[in-house]
Design a protein around this motif. Structure first.
Motif, PDB file in Angstrom:
ATOM      1  N   ASP A 199      -6.872  -1.640   1.988  1.00  0.00           N
ATOM      2  CA  ASP A 199      -6.972  -0.265   2.486  1.00  0.00           C
ATOM      3  C   ASP A 199      -5.621   0.257   2.979  1.00  0.00           C
ATOM      4  O   ASP A 199      -5.231   1.382   2.695  1.00  0.00           O
ATOM      5  CB  ASP A 199      -7.999  -0.178   3.626  1.00  0.00           C
ATOM      6  CG  ASP A 199      -9.407  -0.411   3.115  1.00  0.00           C
ATOM      7  OD1 ASP A 199      -9.569  -0.557   1.880  1.00  0.00           O
ATOM      8  OD2 ASP A 199     -10.343  -0.464   3.929  1.00  0.00           O
ATOM      9  N   LEU A 200      -4.943  -0.607   3.734  1.00  0.00           N
ATOM     10  CA  LEU A 200      -3.697  -0.176   4.363  1.00  0.00           C
ATOM     11  C   LEU A 200      -2.595   0.038   3.331  1.00  0.00           C
ATOM     12  O   LEU A 200      -1.842   1.005   3.410  1.00  0.00           O
ATOM     13  CB  LEU A 200      -3.274  -1.231   5.384  1.00  0.00           C
ATOM     14  CG  LEU A 200      -2.440  -0.752   6.544  1.00  0.00           C
ATOM     15  CD1 LEU A 200      -3.127   0.393   7.248  1.00  0.00           C
ATOM     16  CD2 LEU A 200      -2.226  -1.904   7.510  1.00  0.00           C
ATOM     17  N   ALA A 201      -2.539  -0.880   2.352  1.00  0.00           N
ATOM     18  CA  ALA A 201      -1.529  -0.738   1.311  1.00  0.00           C
ATOM     19  C   ALA A 201      -1.760   0.570   0.559  1.00  0.00           C
ATOM     20  O   ALA A 201      -0.816   1.285   0.225  1.00  0.00           O
ATOM     21  CB  ALA A 201      -1.578  -1.929   0.353  1.00  0.00           C
ATOM     22  N   GLY A 202      -3.013   0.900   0.333  1.00  0.00           N
ATOM     23  CA  GLY A 202      -3.349   2.162  -0.331  1.00  0.00           C
ATOM     24  C   GLY A 202      -2.876   3.349   0.479  1.00  0.00           C
ATOM     25  O   GLY A 202      -2.293   4.300  -0.039  1.00  0.00           O
ATOM     26  N   LYS A 203      -3.090   3.258   1.783  1.00  0.00           N
ATOM     27  CA  LYS A 203      -2.710   4.343   2.677  1.00  0.00           C
ATOM     28  C   LYS A 203      -1.195   4.527   2.710  1.00  0.00           C
ATOM     29  O   LYS A 203      -0.696   5.636   2.803  1.00  0.00           O
ATOM     30  CB  LYS A 203      -3.207   3.998   4.082  1.00  0.00           C
ATOM     31  CG  LYS A 203      -3.472   5.197   4.963  1.00  0.00           C
ATOM     32  CD  LYS A 203      -3.827   4.737   6.348  1.00  0.00           C
ATOM     33  CE  LYS A 203      -5.224   5.132   6.753  1.00  0.00           C
ATOM     34  NZ  LYS A 203      -5.598   4.655   8.077  1.00  0.00           N
ATOM     35  N   LEU A 204      -0.477   3.420   2.648  1.00  0.00           N
ATOM     36  CA  LEU A 204       0.980   3.467   2.778  1.00  0.00           C
ATOM     37  C   LEU A 204       1.680   3.571   1.424  1.00  0.00           C
ATOM     38  O   LEU A 204       2.904   3.559   1.367  1.00  0.00           O
ATOM     39  CB  LEU A 204       1.490   2.209   3.495  1.00  0.00           C
ATOM     40  CG  LEU A 204       1.026   1.986   4.930  1.00  0.00           C
ATOM     41  CD1 LEU A 204       1.290   0.567   5.375  1.00  0.00           C
ATOM     42  CD2 LEU A 204       1.738   2.961   5.867  1.00  0.00           C
ATOM     43  N   ASP A 205       0.891   3.640   0.335  1.00  0.00           N
ATOM     44  CA  ASP A 205       1.456   3.676  -1.016  1.00  0.00           C
ATOM     45  C   ASP A 205       2.361   2.486  -1.284  1.00  0.00           C
ATOM     46  O   ASP A 205       3.467   2.629  -1.807  1.00  0.00           O
ATOM     47  CB  ASP A 205       2.262   4.976  -1.240  1.00  0.00           C
ATOM     48  CG  ASP A 205       1.301   6.123  -1.502  1.00  0.00           C
ATOM     49  OD1 ASP A 205       0.211   5.838  -2.026  1.00  0.00           O
ATOM     50  OD2 ASP A 205       1.635   7.269  -1.165  1.00  0.00           O
ATOM     51  N   LYS A 206       1.905   1.311  -0.885  1.00  0.00           N
ATOM     52  CA  LYS A 206       2.694   0.112  -1.157  1.00  0.00           C
ATOM     53  C   LYS A 206       1.859  -0.815  -2.017  1.00  0.00           C
ATOM     54  O   LYS A 206       0.625  -0.759  -1.990  1.00  0.00           O
ATOM     55  CB  LYS A 206       3.064  -0.590   0.154  1.00  0.00           C
ATOM     56  CG  LYS A 206       4.066   0.197   0.967  1.00  0.00           C
ATOM     57  CD  LYS A 206       4.410  -0.507   2.255  1.00  0.00           C
ATOM     58  CE  LYS A 206       5.435   0.315   3.043  1.00  0.00           C
ATOM     59  NZ  LYS A 206       5.752  -0.303   4.334  1.00  0.00           N
ATOM     60  N   GLN A 207       2.548  -1.654  -2.784  1.00  0.00           N
ATOM     61  CA  GLN A 207       1.818  -2.632  -3.588  1.00  0.00           C
ATOM     62  C   GLN A 207       1.963  -3.982  -2.914  1.00  0.00           C
ATOM     63  O   GLN A 207       3.074  -4.470  -2.736  1.00  0.00           O
ATOM     64  CB  GLN A 207       2.390  -2.691  -5.004  1.00  0.00           C
ATOM     65  CG  GLN A 207       2.209  -1.385  -5.757  1.00  0.00           C
ATOM     66  CD  GLN A 207       2.908  -1.427  -7.104  1.00  0.00           C
ATOM     67  OE1 GLN A 207       3.240  -2.491  -7.616  1.00  0.00           O
ATOM     68  NE2 GLN A 207       3.137  -0.262  -7.668  1.00  0.00           N
ATOM     69  N   VAL A 208       0.845  -4.541  -2.522  1.00  0.00           N
ATOM     70  CA  VAL A 208       0.899  -5.787  -1.767  1.00  0.00           C
ATOM     71  C   VAL A 208      -0.099  -6.791  -2.322  1.00  0.00           C
ATOM     72  O   VAL A 208      -1.255  -6.457  -2.583  1.00  0.00           O
ATOM     73  CB  VAL A 208       0.556  -5.539  -0.275  1.00  0.00           C
ATOM     74  CG1 VAL A 208       0.699  -6.824   0.516  1.00  0.00           C
ATOM     75  CG2 VAL A 208       1.446  -4.461   0.312  1.00  0.00           C
ATOM     76  N   GLU A 209       0.376  -8.003  -2.517  1.00  0.00           N
ATOM     77  CA  GLU A 209      -0.539  -9.078  -2.882  1.00  0.00           C
ATOM     78  C   GLU A 209      -0.717  -9.953  -1.644  1.00  0.00           C
ATOM     79  O   GLU A 209       0.265 -10.331  -1.002  1.00  0.00           O
ATOM     80  CB  GLU A 209       0.060  -9.919  -4.022  1.00  0.00           C
ATOM     81  CG  GLU A 209      -0.881 -11.015  -4.469  1.00  0.00           C
ATOM     82  CD  GLU A 209      -0.168 -12.175  -5.159  1.00  0.00           C
ATOM     83  OE1 GLU A 209      -0.865 -13.118  -5.535  1.00  0.00           O
ATOM     84  OE2 GLU A 209       1.069 -12.135  -5.300  1.00  0.00           O
ATOM     85  N   LEU A 210      -1.980 -10.218  -1.308  1.00  0.00           N
ATOM     86  CA  LEU A 210      -2.243 -11.060  -0.143  1.00  0.00           C
ATOM     87  C   LEU A 210      -2.539 -12.475  -0.619  1.00  0.00           C
ATOM     88  O   LEU A 210      -3.390 -12.686  -1.479  1.00  0.00           O
ATOM     89  CB  LEU A 210      -3.444 -10.520   0.635  1.00  0.00           C
ATOM     90  CG  LEU A 210      -3.921 -11.380   1.806  1.00  0.00           C
ATOM     91  CD1 LEU A 210      -2.894 -11.414   2.916  1.00  0.00           C
ATOM     92  CD2 LEU A 210      -5.243 -10.877   2.336  1.00  0.00           C
ATOM     93  N   ARG A 211      -1.807 -13.437  -0.090  1.00  0.00           N
ATOM     94  CA  ARG A 211      -2.106 -14.835  -0.421  1.00  0.00           C
ATOM     95  C   ARG A 211      -2.573 -15.534   0.836  1.00  0.00           C
ATOM     96  O   ARG A 211      -2.015 -15.326   1.913  1.00  0.00           O
ATOM     97  CB  ARG A 211      -0.848 -15.522  -0.975  1.00  0.00           C
ATOM     98  CG  ARG A 211      -0.429 -14.934  -2.322  1.00  0.00           C
ATOM     99  CD  ARG A 211       0.895 -15.474  -2.788  1.00  0.00           C
ATOM    100  NE  ARG A 211       0.890 -16.938  -2.785  1.00  0.00           N
ATOM    101  CZ  ARG A 211       2.000 -17.676  -2.730  1.00  0.00           C
ATOM    102  NH1 ARG A 211       3.160 -17.099  -2.653  1.00  0.00           N
ATOM    103  NH2 ARG A 211       1.926 -18.985  -2.741  1.00  0.00           N
ATOM    104  N   MET A 212      -3.619 -16.316   0.692  1.00  0.00           N
ATOM    105  CA  MET A 212      -4.115 -17.043   1.861  1.00  0.00           C
ATOM    106  C   MET A 212      -4.083 -18.536   1.570  1.00  0.00           C
ATOM    107  O   MET A 212      -4.589 -18.988   0.558  1.00  0.00           O
ATOM    108  CB  MET A 212      -5.516 -16.580   2.209  1.00  0.00           C
ATOM    109  CG  MET A 212      -5.550 -15.108   2.562  1.00  0.00           C
ATOM    110  SD  MET A 212      -7.019 -14.599   3.423  1.00  0.00           S
ATOM    111  CE  MET A 212      -8.166 -14.521   2.085  1.00  0.00           C
TER     112      MET A 212
END
Lengths: 692, 121
Positions: free
Chosen positions: A377-390
């Motif tokens: 959600d946040l990446a969408g809001k900030l127009d950033k492309q983020v991959e989350l790795r856990m």
């Protein structure tokens, strides 16, 4: 007999929360183009289960929303509707709304009527926009034929058969009506028309059955032609007379059940055979998931019970160490059996303690699982492309930490997204891939658990932090080491964000993060490289109930200092100690001057040692500040069971808790953060004694 | 000798509510979390009535009823489906695999008792 539903409602809340979390994680991983059938089933089942429970326990609003959700999911899993990204979004939003509704029912906050009607409308709209292509749903009609002249039932059955499936048939006679239920896409007029050559139309009434006609019924299975129940079988005997034409289908509804009669001598309707043997089994791959297996072999136990058990084990540990201590004075030859028993007891106690502690342990995935959604959600809001790795989601830590970790971790994650990871354009300009990576990692290290939030973003800007610190009048200089500079961002009200976004940058938070982590007996560390990224590490003890401590003595009393705060200990030389006018003493430790404070001063004790050289200095670090604590002697390292002082006595400044040592002595556990504050206060103010 | 009922449902809250209600009324209740566990439980000891949910992970209610009906000792044991699906297709499928009857969720404890008493007294 009335049943109190309260206890089951609490279970339902937990259950619904689990279903929602499960649904969310499935939705986040779903491939919209080719969704996995088993995943779709699992998502449907989650909505379905919540609906069932909500309806049972009387939460009409939850039932409403899940009903629409379930309908849509059902059509998707049956391939009647194609899954779209918009639907996934709507489902995720439904999850949020349902979560808020659950919270409201639990008494946390107010129900948001607007959000509810909004999501219902959104789901309904999705359902109808895709629904146009599907054929009309058959509806169920109830046909009541008034008591009177008999007619050819077989012929009528055949006639009705043309219109659809006859579900129910109750034969009538001169005193009771005939009752048929038929599922059909045709309208009542047409059916009435075709029946009119057999029965006078004024004897027939055809009405749509209620959506849920009756909520109980028995089939007379061929296997058991009369169900030989001693009494009470023969449901229609107990119901009000079905004679009134005005309420054809209502009778069964009011009573809550009706019997399913076999269709007497009628040709077998549709494809449903009544003999179980003739039915081709619906073979469906039974994808057994590990979780289902786990559910079979687990029980729910209240946290209070586990804590009580943990407390008892703590007592046992104390008693055992007392026995061990006392047995040291016994002659090993004379008391060989007793001593080997004591040794055995020690092993058993340790194992018992470990297994009880493991009961309170939960995988950190309980915290991590909320981040895929947050990051998306946040990446969408900030127009950033983020991959989350856990990484290391199965690392276990104490349940108490799980709850307290979520706020600080959320903050760190938000910070990384907002300040750390750059926009795709900036990243490309810096020869980085457009998509940034945010990594959440958990692992055990010694007696600690470490949780890292790292990003491959811009890193912290030394220059900006220093400028900001100077602006705010903090005591900084350009020769500070990087790690000292990074620690500055934990100062209250410190923010280097050039513009305040609604994500972060209001300067609240990092200081709160540090406070929260320290309250758990942990610490936060920062590693950062400009242009390469940052890593924030949270280091926590494995449990709150037991800590590794160093025992020290001061004025003949015994104290415990939690090991995590101790950086080193040294024998002071008088040349290193300087007295500052009105500001206590400082000690020079390898060129760094630290406030020096004696423990006996803090607690107003009579000093046993007056010369600094005769005692020891322990360097403590808390909240980024270092002080030197003067004590008489170091005694040893122990694992101690923490007892709360507040519940047993009252809060004492500078004391975090107490423990009982092996010899039965009570020792206070020092609250290092408070002592560091006192020392700083003393070093910068008039030399007042700080009363305990 | 109390009548023994097997309650099969993957939802802990519903399962506990059903069990509690029936136990309060003097029945003996054994529980299972899905079809597989239900079959295993049924084989462990003969029960007088089976109440099962339809939608469950692992093995659904219909498959479980069919499996139970395949066991000689459960050929005629009453089996009721507790299900939120009041659709007729569902009922017909239940009937086809050998269910004795159905009870639609949501039901209140009183209704459940009423139905159970009708079936096994």
């Amino acid at each position: 007999m009335s049943i109190d539903m309260g206890q089951f409602i609490l279970v339902f809340f937990d259950e619904a929360a689990e279903h929602l979390a499960n649904m969310e994680s499935l939705l986040l991983n779903i491939n919209v183009a080719e969704p996995d059938a088993e995943d779709l089933n699992a998502i449907f089942r989650a909505a379905h289960s919540i609906k069932g429970g909500a309806a049972t326990f009387g939460f009409a609003d939850l039932t409403d929303v899940t009903h629409v959700l379930e309908n849509l999911l059902d059509k998707i899993r049956k391939n009647e509707i194609t899954l779209t990204a918009a639907m996934v979004d709507a489902f995720l939003q439904s999850g949020d709304v349902l979560q808020a509704m659950l919270a409201a029912h639990r008494g946390q906050g107010q129900p948001d009527e607007l959000a509810m009607s909004d999501i219902k409308a959104r789901l309904t709209q999705l359902l109808s926009s895709q629904d146009g292509a599907t054929t009309a749903e058959p509806s169920e009609l109830t046909i009541v034929i008034q008591p009177g002249e008999p007619f050819d039932e077989t012929l009528l059955c055949r006639e009705l058969d043309r219109f659809g499936v006859i579900d129910d048939f109750t034969p009538g006679d001169a005193h009771s009506p005939w009752l048929y239920r038929i599922k059909t896409t045709d309208n009542p007029e047409k059916i009435l028309d075709s029946m009119s050559f057999m029965i006078e139309p004024n004897r027939v009434s055809i009405t749509p059955s209620a959506e849920c006609q009756s909520d109980f019924g028995l089939f007379l299975t061929p296997a058991e032609p009369d169900l030989s129940v001693d009494e009470g079988f023969g449901f229609f005997d107990d119901t009000p007379d079905v004679a009134s034409p005005e309420a054809p289908a209502a009778t069964a509804e009011e009573a809550g059940y009706g019997f399913f009669q076999p269709i007497v001598e009628a040709p077998v309707v549709a494809a449903v055979s009544l003999t179980p043997a003739a039915v081709t089994p619906i073979s469906r791959p039974q994808n057994e998931r590990a979780t289902d297996k786990a559910a079979e072999s687990s029980i729910r136990v209240s946290v209070e019970k586990v804590d009580q058990l943990l407390n008892l084990v703590g007592e046992l540990v104390i008693t055992q160490s007392m026995l061990a201590q006392n047995s040291l004075q016994l002659d090993p030859v004379l008391h060989e059996k007793l001593l080997s028993g004591v040794a055995q007891l020690e092993r058993n106690t340790r194992e018992l303690q470990e297994s009880v502690m493991s009961i309170r342990m939960m995988p950190i995935s309980f915290v991590f699982n909320r981040y895929p959604r947050l990051v998306r959600d946040l990446a969408g809001k900030l127009d950033k492309q983020v991959e989350l790795r856990m990484i290391g989601e199965n690392t276990e830590l104490d349940k108490g930490f799980i709850e307290k970790l979520s706020d600080p971790l959320t903050h760190l994650v938000r910070n990384s997204l907002d300040h750390g990871i750059e926009s795709p354009q900036v990243r490309l300009a810096r020869n980085k891939p457009a998509q940034g990576t945010l990594t959440l990692k958990a692992f055990h290290q010694g007696g600690n658990i470490v949780i890292e939030v790292s990003d491959d973003g811009a890193g912290l800007s030394r220059e900006r932090i220093l400028n900001k610190a100077k602006e705010r009048g903090l005591n900084v200089n350009d020769n500070m080491s990087d790690s000292e500079v990074w620690q500055l961002i934990f100062e209250a009200g410190f923010s280097t964000a050039t513009e305040v976004t609604d994500v972060s940058g209001r300067g609240v938070g990092m200081d709160v993060v540090r406070k929260n982590i320290q309250a758990m007996g942990g610490r936060v560390e920062i590693q950062s490289m400009t242009g390469v990224g940052s890593t924030m590490s949270i280091r926590l003890p494995l449990t709150l109930a037991i800590l590794d401590g160093m025992s020290i003595s001061a004025s003949g009393e015994l104290y415990i200092i939690p090991l995590t705060f101790i950086t080193e200990s040294l024998q002071p030389k008088s040349a290193e100690i300087k007295s500052m006018a009105g500001r206590g003493n400082v000690i020079n430790v390898r060129g760094e001057y630290l406030p020096l404070i004696a423990l006996h001063e803090i607690f107003n004790l009579d000093p046993a040692i007056n010369q600094f050289e005769a005692g020891l200095v322990i360097i403590l670090e808390a909240e980024g500040q270092k002080i030197a604590l003067f004590v008489d002697d170091l005694l040893g390292q122990h694992q101690v069971v923490v007892k709360n002082l507040e519940t047993n006595y009252r809060r004492v400044n500078g004391v975090a808790g107490a423990t009982i040592m092996g010899d039965g002595h009570v020792a206070f556990i020092l609250d290092v953060a408070a002592i560091v504050n006192m020392a700083q206060h003393l070093a910068s103010a008039t030399p007042e004694k700080i009363a305990a | 000798m109390a009548k023994k009922i097997l309650a099969v449902d993957d939802s802990p809250s519903i399962r506990q509510m059903v069990s509690f209600t029936l136990r309060s009324a003097g029945y003996e209740v054994v529980e299972a979390v899905d079809g597989n566990a239900g079959v295993a439980q049924a084989k462990t000891g003969q029960v007088d009535l089976v109440l099962t949910d339809q939608n469950m992970p692992g093995m659904d209610g219909l498959t479980m009823i069919r499996t139970l009906r395949g066991l000689p000792q459960y050929a005629t044991t009453p089996i009721l489906m507790l299900t939120t699906e009041s659709s007729d297709a569902m009922k017909q499928q239940g009937r086809a695999v050998g269910a004795t009857g159905w009870l639609v969720k949501p039901f209140d404890p009183q209704k459940l008792l009423e139905v159970v008493r009708k079936v096994i007294g």
